[in-house]
Design a protein around this motif. Sequence first.
Motif, PDB file in Angstrom:
ATOM      1  N   LYS B 212       0.853  -1.195   0.000  1.00  0.00           N
ATOM      2  CA  LYS B 212       0.000   0.000   0.000  1.00  0.00           C
ATOM      3  C   LYS B 212       0.891   1.249   0.000  1.00  0.00           C
ATOM      4  O   LYS B 212       1.619   1.501   0.975  1.00  0.00           O
ATOM      5  N   LEU B 213       0.820   1.968  -1.076  1.00  0.00           N
ATOM      6  CA  LEU B 213       1.570   3.224  -1.198  1.00  0.00           C
ATOM      7  C   LEU B 213       0.666   4.212  -1.918  1.00  0.00           C
ATOM      8  O   LEU B 213       0.041   3.877  -2.921  1.00  0.00           O
ATOM      9  N   GLU B 214       0.613   5.425  -1.389  1.00  0.00           N
ATOM     10  CA  GLU B 214      -0.334   6.401  -1.943  1.00  0.00           C
ATOM     11  C   GLU B 214       0.402   7.611  -2.480  1.00  0.00           C
ATOM     12  O   GLU B 214       1.493   7.941  -2.015  1.00  0.00           O
ATOM     13  N   ALA B 215      -0.240   8.275  -3.426  1.00  0.00           N
ATOM     14  CA  ALA B 215       0.318   9.522  -3.945  1.00  0.00           C
ATOM     15  C   ALA B 215       0.339  10.551  -2.825  1.00  0.00           C
ATOM     16  O   ALA B 215      -0.583  10.616  -2.018  1.00  0.00           O
ATOM     17  N   GLY B 216       1.403  11.316  -2.781  1.00  0.00           N
ATOM     18  CA  GLY B 216       1.538  12.334  -1.741  1.00  0.00           C
ATOM     19  C   GLY B 216       2.329  11.852  -0.543  1.00  0.00           C
ATOM     20  O   GLY B 216       2.709  12.637   0.317  1.00  0.00           O
ATOM     21  N   GLU B 217       2.582  10.539  -0.498  1.00  0.00           N
ATOM     22  CA  GLU B 217       3.317   9.992   0.639  1.00  0.00           C
ATOM     23  C   GLU B 217       4.799  10.354   0.534  1.00  0.00           C
ATOM     24  O   GLU B 217       5.353  10.428  -0.563  1.00  0.00           O
ATOM     25  N   LEU B 218       5.412  10.561   1.670  1.00  0.00           N
ATOM     26  CA  LEU B 218       6.836  10.913   1.683  1.00  0.00           C
ATOM     27  C   LEU B 218       7.685   9.644   1.726  1.00  0.00           C
ATOM     28  O   LEU B 218       7.321   8.675   2.384  1.00  0.00           O
ATOM     29  N   LEU B 219       8.792   9.699   1.014  1.00  0.00           N
ATOM     30  CA  LEU B 219       9.730   8.573   1.026  1.00  0.00           C
ATOM     31  C   LEU B 219      11.024   9.017   1.712  1.00  0.00           C
ATOM     32  O   LEU B 219      11.484  10.127   1.493  1.00  0.00           O
ATOM     33  N   TYR B 220      11.561   8.133   2.494  1.00  0.00           N
ATOM     34  CA  TYR B 220      12.808   8.408   3.194  1.00  0.00           C
ATOM     35  C   TYR B 220      13.831   7.334   2.825  1.00  0.00           C
ATOM     36  O   TYR B 220      13.467   6.251   2.365  1.00  0.00           O
ATOM     37  N   THR B 221      15.096   7.678   3.034  1.00  0.00           N
ATOM     38  CA  THR B 221      16.130   6.675   2.771  1.00  0.00           C
ATOM     39  C   THR B 221      15.998   5.558   3.808  1.00  0.00           C
ATOM     40  O   THR B 221      15.704   5.824   4.974  1.00  0.00           O
ATOM     41  N   SER B 222      16.240   4.341   3.346  1.00  0.00           N
ATOM     42  CA  SER B 222      16.102   3.199   4.257  1.00  0.00           C
ATOM     43  C   SER B 222      17.419   2.812   4.896  1.00  0.00           C
ATOM     44  O   SER B 222      17.444   2.081   5.873  1.00  0.00           O
ATOM     45  N   GLY B 223      18.518   3.292   4.322  1.00  0.00           N
ATOM     46  CA  GLY B 223      19.824   2.948   4.869  1.00  0.00           C
ATOM     47  C   GLY B 223      20.353   1.629   4.357  1.00  0.00           C
ATOM     48  O   GLY B 223      21.482   1.247   4.654  1.00  0.00           O
ATOM     49  N   ASP B 224      19.542   0.927   3.545  1.00  0.00           N
ATOM     50  CA  ASP B 224      19.961  -0.393   3.053  1.00  0.00           C
ATOM     51  C   ASP B 224      21.124  -0.310   2.071  1.00  0.00           C
ATOM     52  O   ASP B 224      21.887  -1.258   1.918  1.00  0.00           O
ATOM     53  N   ASP B 225      21.211   0.837   1.370  1.00  0.00           N
ATOM     54  CA  ASP B 225      22.234   0.947   0.324  1.00  0.00           C
ATOM     55  C   ASP B 225      23.618   1.256   0.883  1.00  0.00           C
ATOM     56  O   ASP B 225      24.595   1.244   0.153  1.00  0.00           O
ATOM     57  N   ARG B 226      23.704   1.540   2.137  1.00  0.00           N
ATOM     58  CA  ARG B 226      24.970   1.853   2.812  1.00  0.00           C
ATOM     59  C   ARG B 226      25.600   3.128   2.263  1.00  0.00           C
ATOM     60  O   ARG B 226      26.801   3.344   2.411  1.00  0.00           O
TER      61      ARG B 226
END
Lengths: 175, 397
Positions: B212-226
């Motif tokens: 579930k992901l909606e338009a307008g939602e903010l995305l943050y870095t997950s830290g997985d990419d190091r």
Amino acid sequence: MTNDRILLANQRESRISKFRAWVIVLVPLAAILFQVYVPLFFEFLGYLELPLLVTVYFALMRRSPMTGLFVGAFVGLAQDSLSKNPLGMFGIVKTLVGYFAASVGLRFDVEHSLVRLILALFFYFFHQFFYWVLAHALLGQQIDFDWQRTLMLGLLNAVVGVSLFHFLDKLKEGA
Amino acid sequence: MESLINRYRNVTVLVLVILAQLVLVAVQVKNDQDVRMIRVWAVTAVIPLARTLEGIRSGTFGFLNGYILLRSAYEESRQMKADLGRLKMENLFLKSELATADRAKALSVFQARTPSRTLAARVIATGTGAGSKVVFIDRGSLAGVERGMGVVTPDGIVGKVIAAYPTATEVLLITDAGFAAGIISQKNHVRGTLKGQGFANCKVDYVPNEEKLEAGELLYTSGDDRIFPKGFPAGVVRVVRPGSQFKDIFVEPTGLRHGLEEVLVLLEGVHQALPNYQAENAPVYLASPPPGNPAHPAAGAPPTPPVGTEADHLMQHYKDVGAAQGHKFGEGLPGTKPPDFNLKLPEASGAPAPAPGAQAPQPAAAVPPRSKPSVPAQAGAPPAEKKKPAPQAADPL
């Protein structure tokens, strides 16, 4: 030689333009500098391929395939150095552009504005397409080739190229 | 033979030059290593010129702005801009920390942790190639910048370092087709991979259609990419469409919203918790209450049907029957007369009929929740008026 005479009957008719050494060094450098600096403030100018236009100009006017390919290789490698690509990607493409442009310059009256416009458009398209082929084949990049966009940008570059060529004509020896 | 070579000299040189460059490309691709020397030469030749041009430009504009036009206002504005950027970063950090736990705990966490160590740098050039998504900044390896470090602004992530030269650094922007970073959504913590596309918007890959992901939602870095520590803003979801297997998601990167002039290189990243999602306080229309006592339903409104199972209804019926006859369940001794369960109650709505002299039940608004059973009607209480029927109570049990 009249303006409306485009195809040269004899290669000896062609006139080899000569440039001072500093022109051949500084103009490509200035073109590269333009490409790395000016788009910071005018983003739309990032679509101008001045290094390519300069390569085409020197190759056409010198009418020497050797000069064309070396100018192309020099400009291309300099561009590669300032990009994220492996060294040689722009180098290969611009080497070919320089060589073919010089070969075309032997057979056409490249002083003619219409010829310059068509050649600039053709070599821009050739450059972008061949670069895409190399990126696809050598680097495995899965990028779509946008024909329409390339054609539009080619036209833009060709129009700018004609004006640029007129300006560079003034830097010829004896001009 | 010599004439043959002379005849094909141009083609021979062309083939040799092309072959040499092909080998150059192949070596770099195979070994995943750069021919650093040539790049250093080119960067050393071009970047100082760009730096000089930038110095002249900023000096000229700075002079005009600083000395001829409102010098003090300009200085103040510059200072405020710098403060604003710093405060935004601090605010972001504090917000995320405070959102993780209660205030005291967050403060202790904040005291125990230090924010990411950053290095301010100025963008002085872009990369070559039409529509290039690479920029050069004026800090290099001498200032501690290394390949692979993240580059951010207070508004969000900007890109990553792909080459660090002594006096300059090459940064791959978030919008480049070769860029990728791990992200996580703020609301539902959906994970995905943010990828550049070569133009203004980015896309997010590998988010299954079921997520579930909606338009307008903010995305943050997950830290997985190091590369980027967790919790830095990455972008805002603009378009979400179901795809064949994964969603088609397009994102507007927030870090590039206000252009690129000054950036921060993350020398040491500190992971942060995501800020809590807060639903937008959209205004909701509420009609004015009906005239009279707002706790009572409007006259003529249909009674609310009783809720619950059949057993609940049966038990309620027995209670009503008992209440109607003044019987208290559980109090009579063995052998005493049970209530008449076949008694017809005067109201078919299911509302308990008041016993003679019983107290009228409280209106629905005053009925306690289901967990607190109401006191049954007591005998001896005055009878309720028939003109004013007791409103249908919610299940008194």
